[in-house]
Design a protein around this motif. Structure first.
Motif, PDB file in Angstrom:
ATOM      1  N   VAL A   1       0.861  -1.173   0.000  1.00  0.00           N
ATOM      2  CA  VAL A   1       0.000   0.000   0.000  1.00  0.00           C
ATOM      3  C   VAL A   1       0.899   1.225   0.000  1.00  0.00           C
ATOM      4  N   GLU A   2       0.587   2.186  -0.870  1.00  0.00           N
ATOM      5  CA  GLU A   2       1.301   3.466  -0.881  1.00  0.00           C
ATOM      6  C   GLU A   2       0.546   4.446   0.003  1.00  0.00           C
ATOM      7  N   VAL A   3       1.276   5.064   0.924  1.00  0.00           N
ATOM      8  CA  VAL A   3       0.694   6.018   1.862  1.00  0.00           C
ATOM      9  C   VAL A   3       1.475   7.319   1.731  1.00  0.00           C
ATOM     10  N   TYR A   4       0.775   8.429   1.723  1.00  0.00           N
ATOM     11  CA  TYR A   4       1.450   9.723   1.681  1.00  0.00           C
ATOM     12  C   TYR A   4       1.412  10.326   3.083  1.00  0.00           C
ATOM     13  N   ILE A   5       2.598  10.472   3.682  1.00  0.00           N
ATOM     14  CA  ILE A   5       2.747  10.948   5.058  1.00  0.00           C
ATOM     15  C   ILE A   5       3.102  12.431   5.028  1.00  0.00           C
ATOM     16  N   ALA A   6       2.354  13.217   5.810  1.00  0.00           N
ATOM     17  CA  ALA A   6       2.606  14.663   5.868  1.00  0.00           C
ATOM     18  C   ALA A   6       3.994  14.944   6.439  1.00  0.00           C
ATOM     19  N   GLU A   7       4.577  16.045   5.992  1.00  0.00           N
ATOM     20  CA  GLU A   7       5.929  16.425   6.402  1.00  0.00           C
ATOM     21  C   GLU A   7       6.085  16.474   7.921  1.00  0.00           C
ATOM     22  N   GLU A   8       5.071  16.974   8.634  1.00  0.00           N
ATOM     23  CA  GLU A   8       5.200  17.100  10.097  1.00  0.00           C
ATOM     24  C   GLU A   8       5.215  15.751  10.805  1.00  0.00           C
ATOM     25  N   ASP A   9       4.824  14.680  10.111  1.00  0.00           N
ATOM     26  CA  ASP A   9       4.796  13.346  10.717  1.00  0.00           C
ATOM     27  C   ASP A   9       5.884  12.409  10.219  1.00  0.00           C
ATOM     28  N   ILE A  10       6.544  12.749   9.114  1.00  0.00           N
ATOM     29  CA  ILE A  10       7.436  11.796   8.465  1.00  0.00           C
ATOM     30  C   ILE A  10       8.609  11.373   9.346  1.00  0.00           C
ATOM     31  N   LEU A  11       9.121  12.244  10.199  1.00  0.00           N
ATOM     32  CA  LEU A  11      10.262  11.869  11.039  1.00  0.00           C
ATOM     33  C   LEU A  11       9.878  10.904  12.156  1.00  0.00           C
ATOM     34  N   LYS A  12       8.583  10.743  12.407  1.00  0.00           N
ATOM     35  CA  LYS A  12       8.118   9.780  13.406  1.00  0.00           C
ATOM     36  C   LYS A  12       8.077   8.363  12.847  1.00  0.00           C
ATOM     37  N   ILE A  13       8.063   8.238  11.520  1.00  0.00           N
ATOM     38  CA  ILE A  13       7.904   6.952  10.843  1.00  0.00           C
ATOM     39  C   ILE A  13       9.270   6.315  10.624  1.00  0.00           C
ATOM     40  N   GLN A  14       9.396   5.046  11.003  1.00  0.00           N
ATOM     41  CA  GLN A  14      10.639   4.303  10.824  1.00  0.00           C
ATOM     42  C   GLN A  14      10.368   3.028  10.027  1.00  0.00           C
ATOM     43  N   THR A  15      11.365   2.560   9.298  1.00  0.00           N
ATOM     44  CA  THR A  15      11.274   1.262   8.639  1.00  0.00           C
ATOM     45  C   THR A  15      10.982   0.208   9.702  1.00  0.00           C
ATOM     46  N   ASN A  16      10.117  -0.724   9.388  1.00  0.00           N
ATOM     47  CA  ASN A  16       9.683  -1.827  10.265  1.00  0.00           C
ATOM     48  C   ASN A  16       8.648  -1.427  11.306  1.00  0.00           C
ATOM     49  N   ASP A  17       8.171  -0.165  11.319  1.00  0.00           N
ATOM     50  CA  ASP A  17       7.035   0.185  12.183  1.00  0.00           C
ATOM     51  C   ASP A  17       5.837  -0.650  11.744  1.00  0.00           C
ATOM     52  N   LEU A  18       5.043  -1.075  12.705  1.00  0.00           N
ATOM     53  CA  LEU A  18       3.839  -1.849  12.390  1.00  0.00           C
ATOM     54  C   LEU A  18       2.731  -0.917  11.927  1.00  0.00           C
ATOM     55  N   ALA A  19       1.830  -1.456  11.101  1.00  0.00           N
ATOM     56  CA  ALA A  19       0.729  -0.653  10.570  1.00  0.00           C
ATOM     57  C   ALA A  19      -0.560  -1.466  10.576  1.00  0.00           C
ATOM     58  N   ASN A  20      -1.664  -0.774  10.819  1.00  0.00           N
ATOM     59  CA  ASN A  20      -3.004  -1.342  10.679  1.00  0.00           C
ATOM     60  C   ASN A  20      -3.640  -0.701   9.457  1.00  0.00           C
ATOM     61  N   VAL A  21      -4.081  -1.536   8.518  1.00  0.00           N
ATOM     62  CA  VAL A  21      -4.608  -1.046   7.243  1.00  0.00           C
ATOM     63  C   VAL A  21      -6.066  -1.466   7.118  1.00  0.00           C
ATOM     64  N   ARG A  22      -6.921  -0.481   6.833  1.00  0.00           N
ATOM     65  CA  ARG A  22      -8.336  -0.741   6.587  1.00  0.00           C
ATOM     66  C   ARG A  22      -8.653  -0.348   5.146  1.00  0.00           C
ATOM     67  N   PHE A  23      -9.251  -1.273   4.408  1.00  0.00           N
ATOM     68  CA  PHE A  23      -9.704  -0.991   3.047  1.00  0.00           C
ATOM     69  C   PHE A  23     -11.168  -0.581   3.124  1.00  0.00           C
ATOM     70  N   ASP A  24     -11.529   0.529   2.476  1.00  0.00           N
ATOM     71  CA  ASP A  24     -12.924   0.974   2.470  1.00  0.00           C
ATOM     72  C   ASP A  24     -13.859  -0.129   1.989  1.00  0.00           C
ATOM     73  N   ALA A  25     -13.416  -0.909   1.014  1.00  0.00           N
ATOM     74  CA  ALA A  25     -14.257  -1.964   0.438  1.00  0.00           C
ATOM     75  C   ALA A  25     -14.597  -3.064   1.446  1.00  0.00           C
ATOM     76  N   TYR A  26     -13.769  -3.245   2.469  1.00  0.00           N
ATOM     77  CA  TYR A  26     -13.990  -4.288   3.470  1.00  0.00           C
ATOM     78  C   TYR A  26     -14.739  -3.786   4.702  1.00  0.00           C
ATOM     79  N   GLY A  27     -14.830  -2.481   4.876  1.00  0.00           N
ATOM     80  CA  GLY A  27     -15.454  -1.924   6.071  1.00  0.00           C
ATOM     81  C   GLY A  27     -14.414  -1.629   7.137  1.00  0.00           C
ATOM     82  N   LYS A  28     -14.776  -0.755   8.073  1.00  0.00           N
ATOM     83  CA  LYS A  28     -13.799  -0.269   9.053  1.00  0.00           C
ATOM     84  C   LYS A  28     -13.391  -1.307  10.100  1.00  0.00           C
ATOM     85  N   ASP A  29     -14.154  -2.381  10.247  1.00  0.00           N
ATOM     86  CA  ASP A  29     -13.835  -3.382  11.264  1.00  0.00           C
ATOM     87  C   ASP A  29     -12.834  -4.433  10.798  1.00  0.00           C
ATOM     88  N   GLN A  30     -12.573  -4.516   9.501  1.00  0.00           N
ATOM     89  CA  GLN A  30     -11.608  -5.489   8.962  1.00  0.00           C
ATOM     90  C   GLN A  30     -10.238  -4.828   8.899  1.00  0.00           C
TER      91      GLN A  30
END
Length: 142
Positions: A3-32
């Motif tokens: 998944v390609e995510v665009y991170i705002a400049e003010e947040d990019i320094l908080k993001i590190q390689t190997n950070d965990l992510a939770n991804v929700r697809f609109d097509a699946y609904g917010k609970d998946q």
């Protein structure tokens, strides 16, 4: 799958390689929720509507035959986490005179109390001191 995510400049320094992510697809609904890991962030900026972003790639742990290119996603990247803390809905926080204040229900009375805040996430804020577990705070409707 990625998944390609665009991170705002003010947040990019908080993001590190190997950070965990939770991804929700609109097509699946917010609970998946699909789990993933930050793979990379591009050093080159991307400007979208006069705001600077950095393209970041999140690799999903599992593939799904129903994924399609271009699907809309909501991605929460976990940059820090704590357990066994007092936390409140961050909408309950107010700032007065450069201090964090919460409003408490105390019987039929309402009390303003200063609190010391730790981590603040998308929905919740950690309370380091000034509030005990079980005390009820008032959440603003704004």
């Amino acid at each position: 799958w990625q998944v390609e995510v665009y991170i705002a400049e003010e947040d990019i320094l908080k993001i590190q390689t190997n950070d965990l992510a939770n991804v929700r697809f609109d097509a699946y609904g917010k609970d998946q929720i699909f789990k993933g890991t930050v793979f990379s962030s591009e050093p080159q900026r991307t400007i979208i509507e006069d705001t600077v972003y950095y393209k970041t790639i999140v690799i999903l742990d599992k593939d799904d035959k129903n994924f399609r290119n271009g699907m809309t996603t909501d991605v929460d990247i976990i940059t820090s986490q704590k357990s066994d803390v007092v936390r409140i809905d961050k909408r309950a926080l107010k700032i007065q005179n450069d201090k964090f204040i919460v409003r408490l229900k105390n019987g039929i009375q309402v009390e303003d109390r200063e609190v010391v805040v730790g981590l603040i996430g998308a929905d919740y804020a950690e309370i380091i001191s000034g509030l005990s577990e079980g005390e009820e705070v008032i959440i603003s409707k704004k």
